[in-house]
Write an enzyme that holds these catalytic residues in place. Structure first.
Site, short mmCIF file in Angstrom:
data_model
loop_
_atom_site.label_atom_id
_atom_site.label_comp_id
_atom_site.label_asym_id
_atom_site.label_seq_id
_atom_site.Cartn_x
_atom_site.Cartn_y
_atom_site.Cartn_z
N LYS A 1 0.81 -1.22 0.00
CA LYS A 1 0.00 0.00 0.00
C LYS A 1 0.85 1.27 0.00
O LYS A 1 2.03 1.26 0.34
CB LYS A 1 -0.97 0.00 1.19
CG LYS A 1 -2.20 -0.86 0.87
CD LYS A 1 -3.27 -0.79 1.92
CE LYS A 1 -4.43 -1.71 1.47
NZ LYS A 1 -5.45 -1.86 2.50
N ARG B 1 -3.64 -10.01 4.91
CA ARG B 1 -4.04 -10.00 3.50
C ARG B 1 -2.83 -9.51 2.69
O ARG B 1 -2.47 -8.35 2.80
CB ARG B 1 -5.26 -9.08 3.34
CG ARG B 1 -5.86 -9.08 1.95
CD ARG B 1 -7.08 -8.17 1.90
NE ARG B 1 -7.61 -8.10 0.56
CZ ARG B 1 -7.14 -7.30 -0.38
NH1 ARG B 1 -6.13 -6.50 -0.12
NH2 ARG B 1 -7.66 -7.30 -1.58
C1 7PM Z 1 -5.73 -0.71 -5.69
C2 7PM Z 1 -5.41 -0.08 -4.49
C3 7PM Z 1 -6.38 -1.93 -5.70
C4 7PM Z 1 -5.73 -0.68 -3.28
C5 7PM Z 1 -6.70 -2.53 -4.50
C6 7PM Z 1 -6.39 -1.90 -3.30
C7 7PM Z 1 -8.19 -4.33 1.81
C8 7PM Z 1 -9.25 -5.11 1.34
C9 7PM Z 1 -8.33 -4.04 -0.32
C10 7PM Z 1 -7.89 -4.33 3.21
C11 7PM Z 1 -9.73 -5.87 3.46
C12 7PM Z 1 -5.38 -3.39 -1.75
C13 7PM Z 1 -6.61 -2.53 -1.96
N1 7PM Z 1 -7.61 -3.69 0.75
N2 7PM Z 1 -10.01 -5.87 2.14
N3 7PM Z 1 -9.32 -4.91 0.00
N4 7PM Z 1 -8.71 -5.10 3.98
N5 7PM Z 1 -10.47 -6.59 4.29
O1 7PM Z 1 -4.34 -2.79 -1.47
O2 7PM Z 1 -7.00 -3.65 3.73
O3 7PM Z 1 -5.41 -4.60 -1.93
S1 7PM Z 1 -8.11 -3.49 -1.93
#
Ligand code: 7PM
Length: 258
Positions: A204, A238
């Site tokens: 992130k 995750r």
């Molecule tokens: C682009 C930027 C695509 C950020 C996807 C993302 C989380 C999640 C995501 C989290 C839970 C990523 C995010 N982040 N579900 N879905 N917790 N529960 O970095 O932090 O994967 S999407």
């Protein structure tokens, strides 16, 4: 929890077959690397992302869930906020729902209660479209905890069993670097609620801000953050980089357990 994204940018025009194959291979690779759970997401939640249509999300996610479950027997969670996708996903064999909207969509609470699967509810200030426009809190930890407590209570009232609710402070979802750091410092506050805690920090922007690295260069930073989250009591991590995270956790286990 290994991340398997099937968002539009990962599909080339007309190349659905090839890409589904590729997604499946990636799921198997993460399983081999030691993932216990694969999080399949077809609804992009990246900052500024538009919402996607129901049928499109179903088409992307459901056949993939079926294949992963049939071929690997791995537990699959589905990253969605749409009740129709939740139902189809569990019918296709998904074992868990991951909802970044924390079941605030109409019918979402009732749907998960009826499906009888565990659910991860996440905190987000705003929506993916606007969440990074000047996020603001008086007390970020207190406000995130209050929100999650209210959602856990809503889950209970809807009939979702207490031990089936996983909470997530939602790193990067309507938070500045300072907010994310403060939340991380106080992970124990979430752990002591008694609900299992999920942490998603992998690759992130906050890690980019700390290390000055591009997304592809954040593997070590991600493993370090996952390790610290595990040490603070997070139950589910995750992550994109399963092999590296599993190595870090093996070291943690070997060097901190007598
Ligand atoms: C682009 C930027 C695509 C950020 C996807 C993302 C989380 C999640 C995501 C989290 C839970 C990523 C995010 N982040 N579900 N879905 N917790 N529960 O970095 O932090 O994967 S999407």
């Amino acid at each position: 929890m290994g991340i398997l994204n099937v968002t539009p940018d990962s599909f080339s025009d007309g190349g659905m077959w090839f890409d589904r194959d590729k997604a499946l291979r990636h799921a198997h690779e993460m399983a081999r690397d030691g993932a216990d759970l694969i999080d399949v997401g077809g609804e992009s939640t990246r900052p500024g992302a538009p919402e996607i249509a129901l049928q499109e999300e179903l088409d992307r996610v459901i056949p993939l869930v079926e294949s992963i479950v049939a071929e690997s027997g791995l537990a699959v969670s589905v990253d969605t906020s749409k009740p129709e996708v939740m139902t189809a996903a569990v019918e296709a064999g998904a074992a868990m729902i991951n909802d970044v909207y924390a079941l605030r969509r109409e019918k979402a609470l009732e749907t998960v209660a009826a499906l009888g699967v565990p659910v991860c509810i996440m905190h987000m200030q705003g929506t993916p479209r606007n969440m990074q426009h000047e996020p603001h809190y008086q007390d970020v930890t207190g406000e995130v905890l209050d929100f999650l407590t209210e959602r856990v209570n809503a889950c209970r009232q809807a009939g979702i069993q207490g031990d089936r609710v996983i909470i997530d402070p939602g790193f990067g979802f309507g938070k500045t670097l300072q907010h994310n750091i403060e939340l991380f410092h106080h992970l124990d506050v979430f752990v002591t609620t008694g609900c299992p805690v999920l942490v998603g920090i992998s690759r992130k922007a906050m890690l980019g801000q700390i290390t000055d690295r591009t997304v592809g260069q954040r593997v070590a930073a991600s493993a370090a953050a996952a390790l610290l989250a595990a040490q603070a009591g997070a139950m589910i991590l995750r992550v994109h980089d399963v092999a590296e995270t599993v190595d870090a956790l093996k070291v943690l286990d070997a060097l901190t357990t007598d």
